[in-house]
Enzyme design. Structure first.
Site, PDB file in Angstrom:
ATOM      1  CG  ASP A 116      -1.829  -1.181   1.300  1.00 18.01           C
ATOM      2  OD1 ASP A 116      -2.072  -1.784   0.245  1.00 18.01           O
ATOM      3  OD2 ASP A 116      -2.302  -1.493   2.403  1.00 18.01           O
ATOM      4  CE  LYS A 117       0.575   8.414  -2.030  1.00 15.67           C
ATOM      5  NZ  LYS A 117      -0.351   9.446  -2.580  1.00 15.67           N
TER       6      LYS A 117
END
Length: 240
Positions: free
Chosen positions: A105-106
């Protein structure tokens, strides 16, 4: 399989096809000791010796990179609005066709493998390969025995079922952190599993993939080539 000399040189990070064509035409490239000036000449990458300005080109059919992914960067090949992990690679480690194998995920940090070998990535990510991933999580509330039991039994959240996972805690630098070991890689999986037991992930970091540990000497955003031994270790052992 025979390959054009200019394509070979470009694939080994020696410049664009135009750049390497100029190298060849200027007489700076030799194949098996003979100067070649035709960029279209066919060579055998795994058998022929190619040198540029007297230095042999170390042929790599595929690249396998370890990155210490920082927060705020997308695990993607390109994005018009945000920085991607490929944008962080130095020129000497970049080549066309690279992609992150198993996205983070970011806002998730830690171990990310970047490669241009699709078969390798598929094998690593396939659940039947049983390549476990180990994450360290800071959570909003302390982890309980009930949480660990729920993870071990398998969790259903939002209509999706996650395979049984290991959950335990340890002290790190005077604070308690949660360690989670999973063998799947579903969307936001670790975060959703904690949500299912009424908890919330504050920060998340991937520490291991199979038997491969994150090189803690890599700075955030740093990357390096994996050794043959490290590549093999991914499939030789579980995380713990």
């Amino acid at each position: 399989m025979p390959e054009r000399l200019d394509k070979f040189l470009s694939s080994q990070n020696l410049g664009s096809r135009k750049d390497v064509t100029l190298l060849v035409r200027s007489g700076r490239v030799q194949v098996n000791g003979e100067t070649v000036r035709d960029a279209a000449q066919k060579i055998e990458p795994e058998a022929d010796s190619v040198t540029v300005d007297g230095t042999e080109v170390a042929y790599r059919k595929h690249l396998y990179l370890m990155m210490n992914k920082p927060a705020g960067v997308l695990s993607a090949t390109e994005d018009s609005r945000a920085q991607t992990v490929l944008d962080l690679l130095p020129p000497e480690l970049y080549r066309r066709g690279l992609f992150p194998a198993g996205r983070l995920d970011k806002d998730t940090t830690g171990l990310l493998i970047i490669t241009d070998d699709g078969d390798f990535a598929h094998k690593m990510l396939a659940p039947k390969s049983h390549v476990y991933k180990l994450y360290e999580a800071e959570t909003l509330r302390p982890v309980t025995e009930e949480d660990a039991e729920a993870f071990a039994a398998g969790i259903t959240q939002g209509g999706q079922t996650f395979a049984p996972a290991r959950l335990w805690t340890k002290m790190r630098q005077g604070r308690e952190v949660a360690l989670v070991e999973i063998r799947e890689g579903k969307f936001h999986q670790v975060k959703r599993m904690f949500q299912a037991v009424g908890n919330q992930v504050v920060s998340l970091k991937r520490l291991k993939i199979g038997g491969l540990s994150l090189d803690e000497t890599l700075p955030a955003g740093g990357a390096r080539l994996l050794t043959e031994e490290e590549i093999g270790s991914i499939f030789m052992a579980n995380c713990t």
